[in-house]
Scaffold this active site. Structure first.
Site, PDB file in Angstrom:
ATOM      1  N   HIS A  22       0.834  -1.213   0.000  1.00 45.69           N
ATOM      2  CA  HIS A  22       0.000   0.000   0.000  1.00 45.69           C
ATOM      3  C   HIS A  22       0.867   1.261   0.000  1.00 45.69           C
ATOM      4  CE1 HIS A  22      -3.652   2.351   1.007  1.00 45.69           C
ATOM      5  NE2 HIS A  22      -2.792   3.121   1.665  1.00 45.69           N
ATOM      6  N   GLU A  23       1.798   1.319   0.917  1.00 46.99           N
ATOM      7  CA  GLU A  23       2.641   2.515   1.023  1.00 46.99           C
ATOM      8  C   GLU A  23       3.586   2.642  -0.162  1.00 46.99           C
ATOM      9  OE1 GLU A  23       1.853   4.701   3.074  1.00 46.99           O
ATOM     10  OE2 GLU A  23       0.508   3.441   4.267  1.00 46.99           O
ATOM     11  N   HIS A  26       1.920   4.608  -2.856  1.00 48.75           N
ATOM     12  CA  HIS A  26       2.066   6.057  -2.637  1.00 48.75           C
ATOM     13  C   HIS A  26       3.474   6.520  -3.022  1.00 48.75           C
ATOM     14  CE1 HIS A  26      -1.794   6.438  -0.738  1.00 48.75           C
ATOM     15  NE2 HIS A  26      -1.472   5.735   0.339  1.00 48.75           N
TER      16      HIS A  26
END
Length: 455
Positions: A22-23, A26
């Site tokens: 997920h990170e 980003h």
């Protein structure tokens, strides 16, 4: 490894993978749009490990509180930015780039699910066929006329090949329908349509195990109670049991199938049992004391002997499902889309009261599922990982301030009003979002604790 530690490791590995993916979404989007990344942290709080890497000197860290993570970018709202780096500040980026960076986290979770499903569908996996056992008395399955050994071929007109597919389609159809038609073929090779009434389960908000409440159970082939293998240094080995022995009675109770043997042994941890055995045409009595084994915190008995002719049972119960690379990719995309859309539907029905809030799971339940799936095998664990990754992606896209979806909502308002949302409005939104998130977490923990004590 103890069950608790095993489950904890399975949960930690799953959580670590999901957070990093997920990170990293980003992070990649920020780098692609030219935003400087200051810190990439898995977990919150005091760092347990950190290292500065790359041309920008990004700090990569693992922190003490593992339920989440974050990517910290250069931003004038969070500190002073040197004039020569203003163009790399997040808040100076066009709104479409900021939206891309924020949306990339949940998108990465969906991509992970697609990749996992693709690999599983392409490689293939052995799964249980949708063969039904004896339905519970007076249950919807019994009322519908379903029988022991029925193979479910279609649910609501949709073909199913595996037990999990049957469960999934039943849940999808049952959320909106009171009655579902099942096409089944019985042990006499007769095809029929059975109408299953799921209204009672719908009224209860689909709380608990839906299949169990409908009266469904897996088919158990009635294999003869003949020993096929005896494990060395086991209770069976110590008692003198041998391959080929047919167990006739246990403590003078007649044995009709291997399932009776398993049931009697499991219920007798550490308790001596007297077996009457047929060996080479002659009967003999053999005492055996099942070893005490811990299973999910409960003591069960085990003698270390397995049944003969397992190939017949495997053929009745198992099927291998696999696809070519392109069909597997298409099915993976559809699977991810369907589960994402269904998750949103369930959230909507929770809000309207049609589905019970007790279905929300917290970290304890998720850890339990992680451990159970890991024990079943790599393919089950990867399916669990894909499902949780989808749930994480959907949850983060909800328009709740503090989540990615809340930030996307701010940016959408910014596009409409052609100006950024005021600091005061964002501050109030953050407080509301944090309150909602804490309430959701508290409810999830309550459900976890309730499941632990009520089973």
């Amino acid at each position: 490894m103890s069950s608790f530690l095993y489950y904890l490791v399975a949960f930690a590995v799953a959580l670590g993978i999901l957070v990093v993916v997920h990170e990293f979404g980003h992070y990649l989007a920020a780098r692609w749009t030219g935003v400087k990344v200051l810190r990439f942290s898995v977990g919150f709080g005091r760092p347990l490990w950190e290292r500065r890497l790359g041309q920008d000197g990004t700090v990569w860290a693992i922190a003490a509180f593992p339920l989440g993570g974050y990517v910290k970018m250069l931003d004038e709202r969070e500190g002073e930015v040197a004039p020569e780096e203003l163009h790399r500040s997040f808040n100076r980026q066009p709104v479409q780039w900021r939206m891309l960076i924020v949306a990339a986290g949940p998108a990465a979770n969906f991509v992970l699910a697609i990749v996992l499903y693709w690999g599983l569908f392409w490689y293939g996996s052995e799964e249980f066929k949708p063969v039904l056992g004896v339905p519970a008395i007076a249950s919807p399955a019994a009322v519908a006329g379903l029988e022991d050994g029925d193979l479910v071929r279609q649910v609501g007109g949709e073909k199913v090949q595996t037990w999990q597919e049957m469960r999934w389609v039943l849940l999808q159809r049952g959320v909106d329908q009171d009655q579902i038609d099942l096409e089944v073929i019985n042990l006499r090779n007769e095809i029929s349509i059975r109408r299953l009434d799921v209204s009672a389960v719908r009224r209860s908000g689909w709380e608990g195990d839906a299949l169990e409440r409908l009266g469904f159970s897996m088919f158990r082939p009635r294999l003869p109670a003949v020993i096929g293998k005896v494990n060395p240094n086991s209770a069976a080995d110590a008692a003198g049991l041998r391959p080929g022995d047919e167990i006739l009675t246990i403590d003078d109770q007649e044995v009709s199938s291997w399932a009776d043997v398993v049931s009697a042994v499991r219920q007798s941890p550490g308790k001596p049992l007297l077996l009457e055995v047929m060996r080479q045409g002659a009967t003999t009595q053999i005492p055996v004391t099942p070893a005490v084994v811990d299973e999910e915190g409960r003591a069960i008995g085990r003698i270390g002997a397995s049944v003969s002719n397992t190939g017949q049972a495997r053929a009745q119960l198992m099927t291998t499902v696999s696809y070519g690379p392109l069909p597997a990719l298409g099915k993976a995309v559809v699977e991810t889309w369907d589960k994402s859309a269904f998750t949103l539907r369930m959230i909507g029905k929770m809000i309207t009261g049609e589905v019970s809030w007790r279905n929300i799971s917290g970290p304890v339940t998720i850890a339990d599922y992680a451990g159970q799936s890991a024990r079943l095998g790599v393919d089950y664990y990867l399916k669990f990982l894909a499902l949780v990754s989808i749930s994480l992606g959907v949850l983060n896209l909800l328009p709740i301030p503090i989540l990615d979806g809340g930030h996307l909502l701010y940016y959408l308002v910014e596009i409409i009003k052609r100006g950024p949302v005021s600091e005061r409005a964002m501050e109030i939104g953050q407080q509301i979002g944090l309150t909602l998130l804490l309430m959701l977490m508290a409810f999830a923990f309550y459900n976890d604790i309730n499941r632990l004590f009520s089973g």
